[in-house]
Design a protein around this motif. Structure first.
Motif, PDB file in Angstrom:
ATOM      1  N   HIS A 138      20.911  46.064   1.188  1.00 41.16           N
ATOM      2  CA  HIS A 138      20.981  46.733   2.483  1.00 41.16           C
ATOM      3  C   HIS A 138      20.482  45.800   3.574  1.00 41.16           C
ATOM      4  O   HIS A 138      19.497  45.087   3.381  1.00 41.16           O
ATOM      5  N   GLN A 139      21.169  45.823   4.674  1.00 40.92           N
ATOM      6  CA  GLN A 139      20.711  45.027   5.815  1.00 40.92           C
ATOM      7  C   GLN A 139      20.443  45.942   6.999  1.00 40.92           C
ATOM      8  O   GLN A 139      21.145  46.937   7.193  1.00 40.92           O
ATOM      9  N   PHE A 140      19.419  45.602   7.766  1.00 41.36           N
ATOM     10  CA  PHE A 140      19.387  46.141   9.123  1.00 41.36           C
ATOM     11  C   PHE A 140      19.517  44.936  10.039  1.00 41.36           C
ATOM     12  O   PHE A 140      19.156  43.820   9.670  1.00 41.36           O
ATOM     13  N   GLY A 141      20.063  45.168  11.196  1.00 46.14           N
ATOM     14  CA  GLY A 141      20.268  44.032  12.079  1.00 46.14           C
ATOM     15  C   GLY A 141      20.513  44.481  13.498  1.00 46.14           C
ATOM     16  O   GLY A 141      20.726  45.666  13.779  1.00 46.14           O
ATOM     17  N   VAL A 142      20.447  43.513  14.390  1.00 46.21           N
ATOM     18  CA  VAL A 142      20.592  43.767  15.817  1.00 46.21           C
ATOM     19  C   VAL A 142      21.626  42.800  16.377  1.00 46.21           C
ATOM     20  O   VAL A 142      21.663  41.635  15.974  1.00 46.21           O
ATOM     21  N   GLU A 143      22.463  43.285  17.269  1.00 44.49           N
ATOM     22  CA  GLU A 143      23.399  42.405  17.977  1.00 44.49           C
ATOM     23  C   GLU A 143      23.282  42.699  19.474  1.00 44.49           C
ATOM     24  O   GLU A 143      23.417  43.846  19.882  1.00 44.49           O
ATOM     25  N   GLU A 155      14.414  37.750  23.340  1.00 46.11           N
ATOM     26  CA  GLU A 155      14.107  39.172  23.096  1.00 46.11           C
ATOM     27  C   GLU A 155      14.489  39.571  21.672  1.00 46.11           C
ATOM     28  O   GLU A 155      13.766  40.308  20.995  1.00 46.11           O
ATOM     29  N   VAL A 156      15.636  39.068  21.196  1.00 43.95           N
ATOM     30  CA  VAL A 156      16.070  39.393  19.832  1.00 43.95           C
ATOM     31  C   VAL A 156      15.040  38.886  18.809  1.00 43.95           C
ATOM     32  O   VAL A 156      14.696  39.579  17.851  1.00 43.95           O
ATOM     33  N   ILE A 157      14.543  37.695  19.034  1.00 45.00           N
ATOM     34  CA  ILE A 157      13.562  37.127  18.090  1.00 45.00           C
ATOM     35  C   ILE A 157      12.258  37.929  18.139  1.00 45.00           C
ATOM     36  O   ILE A 157      11.684  38.282  17.105  1.00 45.00           O
TER      37      ILE A 157
END
Ligand code: AMP
Length: 445
Positions: A138-143, A155-157
């Motif tokens: 499972h992955q969670f992630g942000v784009e 900000e993403v980091i």
């Protein structure tokens, strides 16, 4: 298969059970811990104004092949892909290309100039299963899609680090590199290949193949001999433009201003083809060597063009492994036990009581009380044992006598104190509620 042979889950996949379990030496967190982690992630995202996106598990194979890159390990070796009719399907091995597909398909740029999106869900890769590396994971992630500003990279980091912090993981190592824009890549690739060619006989089979197919990936090697060779290899940073270098300096400054520590790693290129400029990875020493990466990401300004967009769409994001997160949290796994104990356990004695309990527990549940009642006509003793096992806060025993008098004893399991309670939902709810908020029962007597 004979009728006596039993089925087992496919190797490299696992069941998430109500209780923690173990499979091939890996402890799999229970479903309550998963829900707690997912909620914590969602709350962190909320604070950053990042909204959830859910895309299908099935995607067109060509989307992944083109988006992730034809020469990547994922596409050449690891896709669960199949054909049905004249359509090629793949079980998604990652979610960035699908999210970009959805962004383009639904013209999400029309709604907001920068779309800040997150996802949580299963991915599939046909890798050799081992600890921290599975076939369904499972992955969670942000784009962040639509911004080319270096502030978006920072900000993403930072939010990635904040998400781990919210979950109790503070001791992570951030590795950082710049890949420059696409203009830097060809010259660097040629220089790297020229440098490595004389060493080709000493390279592993994988790296030898990469020398023609995807030479940058050789920089990722964990092989000690190859790392020694690479010590003198040309450095990507010497090939990137002045603008890219300035950008990288600004990123480091933004991170430094927020107290984020990092190590610069000129060998960090990441496995996927679509990255440009910023690349980063978050590691934890709580994970074993080769699988010590918790999350990775970077800027991928070329992805939209690769998958058919007429215009470039700047974007930056990261993807994080949920199973790796749980592995790293294992030391503090008890902090993740969020199994809700019942507020009330009804010990049921006889058929009339069973009827009463089924009606009353439904009313109480609709009123927000967590109720358990015996479903198997067990002995009073067995039911008390069950109430204890479930850590019920209160127990009420209901049999013929109680139903006749309309009053029963409500027992607080924390201090064994008993009070009379009227046998109706209102009174039970009040009785349960008062016990929940009494800090010192002596004081209220
Ligand atoms: P990637 O999409 O390869 O950059 O992977 C991002 C993150 O997903 C990694 O840092 C890992 O935490 C996790 N991950 C990738 N592949 C697997 C796998 N086969 N099993 C478990 N976690 C994985």
């Amino acid at each position: 298969m004979s009728r006596t042979e039993s089925f087992r889950s496919i190797k490299g996949t696992f069941d998430i059970l109500p209780e923690p379990s173990s499979s091939d030496g890996t402890v799999i967190a229970g479903s309550a811990a998963w829900r707690f982690v997912e909620q914590t992630i969602a709350e962190t995202m909320d604070r950053y104004g990042i909204r959830e996106i859910r895309t299908p598990i099935l995607e067109p194979t060509a989307l992944i092949a083109r988006g992730v890159g034809e020469s990547t390990d994922i596409v050449t070796k690891e896709m669960f892909a199949f054909e049905r009719g004249d359509t090629q399907y793949v079980l998604r091995p990652e979610v960035t290309a699908p999210v970009m597909r959805a962004y383009l398909q639904h013209s999400l740029d029309q709604q907001r100039s920068v779309q800040k999106l997150y996802y949580i869900g299963p991915c599939f890769r046909a890798e050799r299963p081992q600890k921290g590396r599975y076939r369904q994971f499972h992955q969670f992630g942000v784009e962040y899609i639509g911004s080319d500003g270096v502030a978006a990279d920072a900000e993403v980091i930072v939010l990635m680090i904040d998400t781990y912090r919210a979950l109790g993981l503070t001791d992570c190592r951030l590795r950082l590199n710049t890949l420059g824009d696409e203009s830097a890549r060809p010259a660097f690739r040629d220089a790297l290949v020229d440098f490595l060619r004389p060493h080709a006989p000493k390279l592993s089979e994988t790296s030898a193949r990469r020398l023609t197919e995807n030479p940058l990936r050789i920089l990722d090697t964990k092989n000690a001999d190859e790392r020694a060779i690479l010590e003198d290899a040309p450095r990507l940073i010497d090939f990137v433009s002045g603008a890219s270098r300035d950008r990288f300096e600004r990123l480091k400054d933004l991170l430094g201003a927020q107290g984020v520590t990092f190590v610069e790693d000129p060998f960090l290129v990441r496995g996927l083809d679509y990255y440009t400029e910023t690349a980063f990875e978050l590691e934890s020493d709580l994970l074993d060597g080769a699988q010590n990466s918790l999350a990775g990401g970077g800027r991928y300004d070329l992805l939209a063009l690769e998958i058919g967009s007429k215009t470039a769409v700047p974007a930056v994001g990261f993807a994080a492994g949920m199973e790796r997160l749980f592995l790293a949290l294992q030391g503090s796994a008890s902090a993740l036990q969020r199994d809700a104990a019942p507020d009330l356990y009804i010990v049921v004695l006889g058929e009339e009581a069973e009827r009463w309990a089924s009606v009353t527990s439904r009313v109480l549940r609709q009123a927000g009380v967590r109720v358990e009642a015996d479903l198997s006509a067990r002995s009073a003793k067995a039911q008390m044992r069950e109430a204890n096992r479930l850590s019920a806060r209160q127990v009420v025993v209901v049999g013929e006598n109680e139903l006749r008098s309309g009053v029963a004893r409500l027992r607080d399991m924390a201090n064994a104190e008993e009070t009379d309670v009227r046998l109706d939902a209102e009174a039970l709810k009040a009785g349960v509620a008062s016990s929940l908020f009494v800090v010192n029962p002596e004081a209220t007597r």
